[in-house]
Design a protein around this motif. Structure first.
Motif, PDB file in Angstrom:
ATOM      1  N   ARG A  54       0.830  -1.211   0.000  1.00 27.17           N
ATOM      2  CA  ARG A  54       0.000   0.000   0.000  1.00 27.17           C
ATOM      3  C   ARG A  54       0.862   1.258   0.000  1.00 27.17           C
ATOM      4  O   ARG A  54       0.576   2.223  -0.703  1.00 27.17           O
ATOM      5  N   ALA A  55       1.963   1.265   0.770  1.00 27.19           N
ATOM      6  CA  ALA A  55       2.826   2.443   0.803  1.00 27.19           C
ATOM      7  C   ALA A  55       3.439   2.712  -0.575  1.00 27.19           C
ATOM      8  O   ALA A  55       3.542   3.863  -1.007  1.00 27.19           O
ATOM      9  N   GLY A  56       3.823   1.654  -1.286  1.00 30.99           N
ATOM     10  CA  GLY A  56       4.390   1.815  -2.622  1.00 30.99           C
ATOM     11  C   GLY A  56       3.373   2.338  -3.619  1.00 30.99           C
ATOM     12  O   GLY A  56       3.674   3.219  -4.427  1.00 30.99           O
ATOM     13  N   VAL A  57       2.146   1.807  -3.566  1.00 28.60           N
ATOM     14  CA  VAL A  57       1.093   2.279  -4.460  1.00 28.60           C
ATOM     15  C   VAL A  57       0.767   3.739  -4.164  1.00 28.60           C
ATOM     16  O   VAL A  57       0.623   4.555  -5.085  1.00 28.60           O
ATOM     17  N   ASP A  58       0.673   4.086  -2.888  1.00 25.87           N
ATOM     18  CA  ASP A  58       0.381   5.478  -2.518  1.00 25.87           C
ATOM     19  C   ASP A  58       1.472   6.422  -2.984  1.00 25.87           C
ATOM     20  O   ASP A  58       1.193   7.503  -3.502  1.00 25.87           O
ATOM     21  N   TYR A  59       2.731   6.031  -2.820  1.00 24.59           N
ATOM     22  CA  TYR A  59       3.838   6.886  -3.255  1.00 24.59           C
ATOM     23  C   TYR A  59       3.796   7.075  -4.765  1.00 24.59           C
ATOM     24  O   TYR A  59       3.948   8.192  -5.269  1.00 24.59           O
ATOM     25  N   LEU A  60       3.572   5.977  -5.495  1.00 22.73           N
ATOM     26  CA  LEU A  60       3.468   6.047  -6.956  1.00 22.73           C
ATOM     27  C   LEU A  60       2.327   6.957  -7.373  1.00 22.73           C
ATOM     28  O   LEU A  60       2.491   7.839  -8.231  1.00 22.73           O
ATOM     29  N   ALA A  61       1.155   6.770  -6.786  1.00 20.09           N
ATOM     30  CA  ALA A  61      -0.017   7.579  -7.151  1.00 20.09           C
ATOM     31  C   ALA A  61       0.209   9.057  -6.836  1.00 20.09           C
ATOM     32  O   ALA A  61      -0.121   9.929  -7.651  1.00 20.09           O
ATOM     33  N   ASP A  62       0.783   9.343  -5.677  1.00 21.97           N
ATOM     34  CA  ASP A  62       1.061  10.739  -5.320  1.00 21.97           C
ATOM     35  C   ASP A  62       2.051  11.360  -6.294  1.00 21.97           C
ATOM     36  O   ASP A  62       1.877  12.491  -6.737  1.00 21.97           O
ATOM     37  N   TRP A  63       3.102  10.610  -6.647  1.00 27.56           N
ATOM     38  CA  TRP A  63       4.100  11.122  -7.572  1.00 27.56           C
ATOM     39  C   TRP A  63       3.470  11.375  -8.939  1.00 27.56           C
ATOM     40  O   TRP A  63       3.679  12.428  -9.545  1.00 27.56           O
ATOM     41  N   LEU A  64       2.689  10.418  -9.442  1.00 29.34           N
ATOM     42  CA  LEU A  64       2.039  10.591 -10.741  1.00 29.34           C
ATOM     43  C   LEU A  64       1.081  11.782 -10.726  1.00 29.34           C
ATOM     44  O   LEU A  64       0.928  12.474 -11.735  1.00 29.34           O
ATOM     45  N   GLY A  65       0.455  12.013  -9.586  1.00 29.29           N
ATOM     46  CA  GLY A  65      -0.499  13.105  -9.480  1.00 29.29           C
ATOM     47  C   GLY A  65       0.100  14.491  -9.598  1.00 29.29           C
ATOM     48  O   GLY A  65      -0.598  15.455  -9.870  1.00 29.29           O
TER      49      GLY A  65
END
Length: 193
Positions: free
Chosen positions: A147-158
């Motif tokens: 979950r932490a990896g997905v959240d970091y990826l999503a935040d970065w892409l955003g």
């Protein structure tokens, strides 16, 4: 939105025979386009066709001259015994380490075969996203991520994709909803926006 980086017109793609399409869309700089649909609809095959990884049976993929593509594929190459570190991988791809999450930045000196599946997946994503490319193609980027990896990826892409156009194939509807600016639905009959 920015300049058109990719124009896909009536694309039908496959291997020995067509398995996916037709697909039509444009991708502009600053846009994140999601290809969504059920298993077996041909999303990954269509993504591969965008960079020339499968046979195009009909239609075309049009890119302006000089457009650079970075592609992250599903799956892993067996890295046992390969003496390359995370830092060396990033250097090979031209991707800077700045911006990596702390839980991965502190492990860049380790050999790739010493990283967990999630750490290796995120490092592969980072190398792809941060390489000097105009178009980034991501095939199931959240595979193996916690979950932490997905959240970091999503935040970065955003917040960090303004200079690129990104196409994502994912079975993670929360990720698609969170990061994509536009969605193309792919099914066995083809694709439509």
């Amino acid at each position: 939105m920015g300049e058109v980086l990719l124009r896909v017109e009536g694309l039908v793609a496959g291997y020995a025979a067509p398995v996916a399409g037709p697909l039509a869309f444009t991708l502009r700089r600053g846009e994140i386009l999601g290809l969504a649909g059920p298993n077996g609809a041909g999303k990954s095959t269509l993504l591969k066709a965008l960079w020339g990884g499968v046979k195009v049976f009909a239609g075309q993929v049009v890119k302006p001259p000089g457009v650079r593509i970075s592609h992250q594929a599903q799956g892993f190459t067996d890295l046992r015994g390969v003496p390359i570190t995370g830092r060396e991988l990033l250097a090979l791809t031209g991707a800077p380490p700045e911006g990596l999450p702390p839980w991965l930045a502190e492990r860049l000196g380790l050999r790739l075969d010493r990283l967990s599946g999630g750490q290796l997946q995120f490092l592969r994503l980072w190398a792809c996203l941060m390489a000097p490319a105009d178009i980034v193609l991501l095939d199931e980027p959240s595979n193996n991520l916690d979950r932490a990896g997905v959240d970091y990826l999503a935040d970065w892409l955003g917040r960090a994709h303004a200079e690129q156009g990104i196409v994502i194939v994912s079975h993670d509807p929360a990720l698609i909803e969170r990061v994509c600016t536009r969605l193309v639905q792919v099914d066995a009959r083809g694709a439509q926006e």
